[in-house]
Motif scaffolding. Sequence first.
Motif, PDB file in Angstrom:
ATOM      1  N   ARG A 273     100.768  27.296 -56.161  1.00 30.89           N
ATOM      2  CA  ARG A 273      99.190  26.798 -56.289  1.00 30.89           C
ATOM      3  C   ARG A 273      98.803  27.637 -57.705  1.00 30.89           C
ATOM      4  O   ARG A 273      97.972  26.827 -58.213  1.00 30.89           O
ATOM      5  CB  ARG A 273      98.666  27.219 -55.089  1.00 30.89           C
ATOM      6  N   SER A 274      99.242  28.663 -57.703  1.00 36.16           N
ATOM      7  CA  SER A 274      98.777  29.164 -59.172  1.00 36.16           C
ATOM      8  C   SER A 274      99.171  28.887 -60.343  1.00 36.16           C
ATOM      9  O   SER A 274      98.464  28.279 -61.363  1.00 36.16           O
ATOM     10  CB  SER A 274      99.111  30.823 -59.024  1.00 36.16           C
ATOM     11  N   PHE A 275     100.348  28.220 -60.359  1.00 33.52           N
ATOM     12  CA  PHE A 275     100.939  27.583 -61.590  1.00 33.52           C
ATOM     13  C   PHE A 275     100.374  26.169 -61.672  1.00 33.52           C
ATOM     14  O   PHE A 275     100.001  25.723 -62.824  1.00 33.52           O
ATOM     15  CB  PHE A 275     102.477  27.369 -61.149  1.00 33.52           C
ATOM     16  N   SER A 276      99.978  25.470 -60.563  1.00 33.26           N
ATOM     17  CA  SER A 276      99.477  24.103 -60.672  1.00 33.26           C
ATOM     18  C   SER A 276      98.275  24.257 -61.116  1.00 33.26           C
ATOM     19  O   SER A 276      97.829  23.284 -62.301  1.00 33.26           O
ATOM     20  CB  SER A 276      99.839  23.347 -59.309  1.00 33.26           C
ATOM     21  N   VAL A 277      97.309  25.104 -60.591  1.00 34.30           N
ATOM     22  CA  VAL A 277      95.936  25.185 -61.008  1.00 34.30           C
ATOM     23  C   VAL A 277      95.908  25.496 -62.676  1.00 34.30           C
ATOM     24  O   VAL A 277      95.041  25.170 -63.393  1.00 34.30           O
ATOM     25  CB  VAL A 277      95.240  25.907 -60.017  1.00 34.30           C
ATOM     26  N   ALA A 278      96.683  26.473 -62.866  1.00 38.70           N
ATOM     27  CA  ALA A 278      96.649  26.958 -64.252  1.00 38.70           C
ATOM     28  C   ALA A 278      97.057  25.833 -65.262  1.00 38.70           C
ATOM     29  O   ALA A 278      96.585  25.910 -66.307  1.00 38.70           O
ATOM     30  CB  ALA A 278      97.688  28.277 -64.314  1.00 38.70           C
ATOM     31  N   MET A 279      98.105  25.029 -64.824  1.00 44.62           N
ATOM     32  CA  MET A 279      98.563  23.979 -65.797  1.00 44.62           C
ATOM     33  C   MET A 279      97.264  22.854 -66.092  1.00 44.62           C
ATOM     34  O   MET A 279      97.113  22.210 -66.909  1.00 44.62           O
ATOM     35  CB  MET A 279      99.759  23.070 -65.196  1.00 44.62           C
ATOM     36  N   ILE A 280      96.486  22.729 -64.706  1.00 50.86           N
ATOM     37  CA  ILE A 280      95.505  21.840 -64.925  1.00 50.86           C
ATOM     38  C   ILE A 280      94.389  22.288 -65.784  1.00 50.86           C
ATOM     39  O   ILE A 280      93.869  21.596 -66.583  1.00 50.86           O
ATOM     40  CB  ILE A 280      94.838  21.446 -63.433  1.00 50.86           C
ATOM     41  N   THR A 281      94.059  23.591 -65.590  1.00 53.77           N
ATOM     42  CA  THR A 281      92.974  24.324 -66.475  1.00 53.77           C
ATOM     43  C   THR A 281      93.761  24.155 -68.022  1.00 53.77           C
ATOM     44  O   THR A 281      92.597  24.077 -68.890  1.00 53.77           O
ATOM     45  CB  THR A 281      92.893  25.557 -66.061  1.00 53.77           C
ATOM     46  N   MET A 282      94.924  24.447 -68.328  1.00 54.97           N
ATOM     47  CA  MET A 282      95.211  24.409 -69.345  1.00 54.97           C
ATOM     48  C   MET A 282      95.324  22.905 -70.035  1.00 54.97           C
ATOM     49  O   MET A 282      95.086  22.902 -71.305  1.00 54.97           O
ATOM     50  CB  MET A 282      96.735  25.071 -69.533  1.00 54.97           C
ATOM     51  N   SER A 283      95.491  21.881 -69.485  1.00 56.62           N
ATOM     52  CA  SER A 283      95.417  20.578 -69.866  1.00 56.62           C
ATOM     53  C   SER A 283      93.986  20.350 -70.301  1.00 56.62           C
ATOM     54  O   SER A 283      93.916  19.838 -71.622  1.00 56.62           O
ATOM     55  CB  SER A 283      95.942  19.780 -68.847  1.00 56.62           C
ATOM     56  N   THR A 382      90.745  33.484 -72.964  1.00 58.58           N
ATOM     57  CA  THR A 382      91.111  32.191 -72.120  1.00 58.58           C
ATOM     58  C   THR A 382      92.725  31.787 -71.841  1.00 58.58           C
ATOM     59  O   THR A 382      93.400  31.796 -70.973  1.00 58.58           O
ATOM     60  CB  THR A 382      90.276  30.830 -72.579  1.00 58.58           C
ATOM     61  N   MET A 383      93.144  31.410 -73.063  1.00 55.65           N
ATOM     62  CA  MET A 383      94.211  30.764 -73.288  1.00 55.65           C
ATOM     63  C   MET A 383      95.662  31.384 -72.612  1.00 55.65           C
ATOM     64  O   MET A 383      96.273  31.019 -71.713  1.00 55.65           O
ATOM     65  CB  MET A 383      94.779  30.229 -74.593  1.00 55.65           C
ATOM     66  N   MET A 384      95.666  32.640 -73.065  1.00 63.56           N
ATOM     67  CA  MET A 384      96.802  33.531 -72.536  1.00 63.56           C
ATOM     68  C   MET A 384      96.380  34.180 -71.277  1.00 63.56           C
ATOM     69  O   MET A 384      97.822  34.187 -70.444  1.00 63.56           O
ATOM     70  CB  MET A 384      96.981  34.596 -73.662  1.00 63.56           C
ATOM     71  N   PRO A 385      95.409  34.246 -70.731  1.00 64.44           N
ATOM     72  CA  PRO A 385      95.296  34.587 -69.312  1.00 64.44           C
ATOM     73  C   PRO A 385      95.615  33.512 -68.664  1.00 64.44           C
ATOM     74  O   PRO A 385      95.961  33.661 -67.202  1.00 64.44           O
ATOM     75  CB  PRO A 385      93.771  35.279 -69.111  1.00 64.44           C
ATOM     76  N   ILE A 386      95.289  32.294 -68.809  1.00 67.57           N
ATOM     77  CA  ILE A 386      95.614  30.977 -68.151  1.00 67.57           C
ATOM     78  C   ILE A 386      97.091  31.037 -67.884  1.00 67.57           C
ATOM     79  O   ILE A 386      97.676  30.755 -66.707  1.00 67.57           O
ATOM     80  CB  ILE A 386      95.121  29.597 -68.704  1.00 67.57           C
ATOM     81  N   THR A 387      97.896  31.220 -69.032  1.00 66.45           N
ATOM     82  CA  THR A 387      99.512  31.233 -69.015  1.00 66.45           C
ATOM     83  C   THR A 387      99.894  32.401 -68.149  1.00 66.45           C
ATOM     84  O   THR A 387     100.899  32.228 -67.257  1.00 66.45           O
ATOM     85  CB  THR A 387      99.918  31.392 -70.626  1.00 66.45           C
ATOM     86  N   SER A 388      99.207  33.376 -68.067  1.00 68.98           N
ATOM     87  CA  SER A 388      99.594  34.680 -67.275  1.00 68.98           C
ATOM     88  C   SER A 388      99.711  34.405 -66.062  1.00 68.98           C
ATOM     89  O   SER A 388     100.444  34.565 -65.051  1.00 68.98           O
ATOM     90  CB  SER A 388      98.822  35.973 -67.660  1.00 68.98           C
ATOM     91  N   ALA A 389      98.443  33.622 -65.456  1.00 67.15           N
ATOM     92  CA  ALA A 389      98.299  33.341 -64.048  1.00 67.15           C
ATOM     93  C   ALA A 389      99.455  32.398 -63.725  1.00 67.15           C
ATOM     94  O   ALA A 389      99.572  32.404 -62.651  1.00 67.15           O
ATOM     95  CB  ALA A 389      96.864  32.614 -64.281  1.00 67.15           C
TER      96      ALA A 389
END
Length: 508
Positions: A273-283, A382-389
């Motif tokens: 779930r963490s990976f999926s939500v982070a990828m949607i946010t990143m997109s 923003t960007m790197m914390p999203i990637t970290s998540a």
Amino acid sequence: MPAQSAPSGPGDKLDRDVLRVASVVVLGAIMAILDTTVVNVALQKLTLEFSTSFDTIQWVATGYMLALATVIPVTGWASDRFGTKRLYLLAIGTFLVGSMLAGLAWNVESLIIFRVLQGLGGGMLMPAGMTILTRAAGPQRIGRVMSVLGVPMLLGPICGPILGGWLVDAVSWRWIFYINVPIGVLAFLLALRLLPKDDPEPSGRFDFVGMLMVSPGLAALIFGVSRIPSTGTVGAVEVWLPALAGLVLLVAFVLRALRVAHPLIDLKLFRNRSFSVAMITMSVFCVGFFGAMLLLPTYFTLVRGESALHAGLLLAPQGLGAMLAMPITGRLADKIAARRIVLPGLGLIVLGMVVFTQVGATTSYGLLLSSLFVMGLGMGATMMPITSAALQTLRPKDMAKASTATNIVQQTAGAIGSAIMSIILAALLAAKFGVSTSQGQLAATAATLNPATHTAAATLTADSFATTFLWATVLLALCLIPAFFLPKKRFVPEADADSAAQVAVPMH
């Protein structure tokens, strides 16, 4: 592949070994990212140098981008099969050879071919480097290593136009490629000496069928989208046909990848779930933010009459804000939940963007530069914390595939965002100046350069930019929705928890 050992404890500092690895990875990232942006400011000079059309010379940039998209999907499998150190050395070597040959190019065709070679190396650099760095640091320090890796990713789009403008004006266009040679040689030697040796662990048979779907699919989609600004419409055959073909191939890949044992990109990662939500946010973030960032230099050159070099310098406050924020947010990302960092960061970016939604032909530079600084602070949070998540809750053996997926999302969403914002701006300019969409920017340029029409044209053009920035601001505001679903708790790696599974720890 076994993960590199890292001291346990979420509060551990980055030790000397990790910093050495980081220095090598950052050098490679600087080389690849700078080259993408440096070349853009030289396209007009190259058009004159080779006596060719702008449509043809665009392939110098487009060919590099397509090669990047083609090779990124393969890097996850190749990292496991051959080892990340070998792959990273191959990537640097390929990029270095491509740079030297591009500097020696004798006609536009040879330059395009050598740029494709560069792109093949550049496409492997970022995902392989990210994998090496996250494995060396361990999951408990991903936030800090991502903040280190994020510096070149943020400074590239800012420093690139400055460096490129200076090299083209003061030295020679060939040096936008030769500049990579000393950096590449140093990066190769340091990688050979400092990167830890890893033992390849074949992860099943190579998915050739998947590669024949996802690599051409990504390339076709990005090519079609990249043609929108020059054609001025999504209805052009050269836009919708390759984009549709790319989508069909990618959908076919997804359907097949869900059934086969060892797909090129492991879609099972998205069950996390963490990976999926982070990828949607990143997109959503990449579409809105990088689309807007593409237009900022154009505003300064077209509306305010600045040179390419000055436009690049005017973007420097954004880089300064990001550099100040990233070390702080990198440490915080290892201590508190990602959502508590990303939401305020997005708020700062939206706040800074609001100023640009009201931009005019005479808006105070002090106000604009202050807004860019605030946006830089937000970008650093923003960007790197999203990637970290996205990466913190994954197993070490999944890092290579996850890094590949993350880079694919960033490249694709960034290309789509750039195209969307370009077509919105082109359509608005066309309506203001009464021409076709494909002629909008040319008409605006001609009118602003004419002293008799400059004032009125600059006002109309600035109004078009303001409306385009409003669309980008809306997208960034919408990004708050998926960001709200980022983890509310920090995940402690098993090394920290002394347990067989990762444990969620509420942060108060």
